[in-house]
Scaffold this motif. Sequence first.
Motif, short mmCIF file in Angstrom:
data_model
loop_
_atom_site.label_atom_id
_atom_site.label_comp_id
_atom_site.label_asym_id
_atom_site.label_seq_id
_atom_site.Cartn_x
_atom_site.Cartn_y
_atom_site.Cartn_z
N UNK A 61 0.35 -1.23 0.93
CA UNK A 61 -0.15 0.54 0.08
C UNK A 61 0.58 0.80 0.14
N UNK A 62 0.42 2.40 -0.76
CA UNK A 62 1.03 3.71 -1.11
C UNK A 62 0.50 4.92 -0.72
N UNK A 63 -0.56 4.72 -0.06
CA UNK A 63 -1.08 5.57 0.37
C UNK A 63 -2.25 5.84 1.81
N UNK A 64 -2.56 6.32 2.16
CA UNK A 64 -3.50 5.80 3.31
C UNK A 64 -4.58 5.55 2.81
N UNK A 65 -6.07 5.00 2.66
CA UNK A 65 -7.04 4.74 2.64
C UNK A 65 -7.92 4.34 3.27
N UNK A 66 -9.74 4.59 3.58
CA UNK A 66 -10.33 3.67 4.33
C UNK A 66 -11.77 4.68 3.76
N UNK A 67 -12.21 2.71 3.49
CA UNK A 67 -13.79 3.20 2.84
C UNK A 67 -13.26 3.36 1.10
N UNK A 68 -12.26 2.52 0.37
CA UNK A 68 -11.84 2.68 -0.26
C UNK A 68 -13.30 2.33 -1.72
N UNK A 69 -13.45 3.70 -2.61
CA UNK A 69 -14.40 2.57 -3.19
C UNK A 69 -12.92 1.58 -4.32
N UNK A 70 -14.17 0.48 -5.31
CA UNK A 70 -13.33 -0.26 -5.41
C UNK A 70 -12.16 0.41 -7.74
N UNK A 71 -13.01 1.60 -7.66
CA UNK A 71 -12.48 1.83 -8.94
C UNK A 71 -11.44 2.89 -8.66
N UNK A 72 -11.06 3.07 -7.50
CA UNK A 72 -9.96 3.70 -7.19
C UNK A 72 -9.23 2.85 -6.60
#
Length: 203
Positions: A61-72
Amino acid sequence: MKIIAIGRNYINHAKEMKSEVPKEPVFFMKPETALLTKNQPFYYPEFTKNLHYELEVVIKINRVGKHIPKEFAHRYYNEIALGIDFTARDVQANAKEKGLPWERAKAFDHSAPISKFFDKADYKSINDLDFMLKKNDEVVQKGNTSDMIFPVDQLIAYVSQFVTLKIGDLIFTGTPEGVGPVNVDDVLTAYLDGKKVLSVPVK
């Protein structure tokens, strides 16, 4: 950092483990101390008599994410590797029988040997990667990421509903069929799209 490992993500592996094919991703954690890098030897732990290899494609993983949409989700990683999820199968079976957690079987020190990372742009598609494991000179596992039940981007979207993903986190994306035992003096060698990327001598 944390290691998020996906279970039962290939139909034939789920069947060989006599497990139900999951309707949603199954994941568990390994700590940073599970990592084993730079083709260092793996020392067979004293607490198991039935240690199994499980070869997996790994993304970083290269950035912080939460509730990431599949398309992104594709924006959240740009490096891939191969890793081995060592499993103390006897310890795991005992824990399952008693309905207990099985971190002892999966999360122990150096239970996650890993290759160096490669730019995903160097490969045709994250969803069409060939990978293979040899034990000594015998091919024991062959897989392609196109056979995943839940593709990488779907895994990222799903896991991020429950756990915030941070820079440097690793996702072990599941193993194909062919898992089996290793013994002292075995050498495990992993190949990504035909190129040798990892060698783990068992001591």
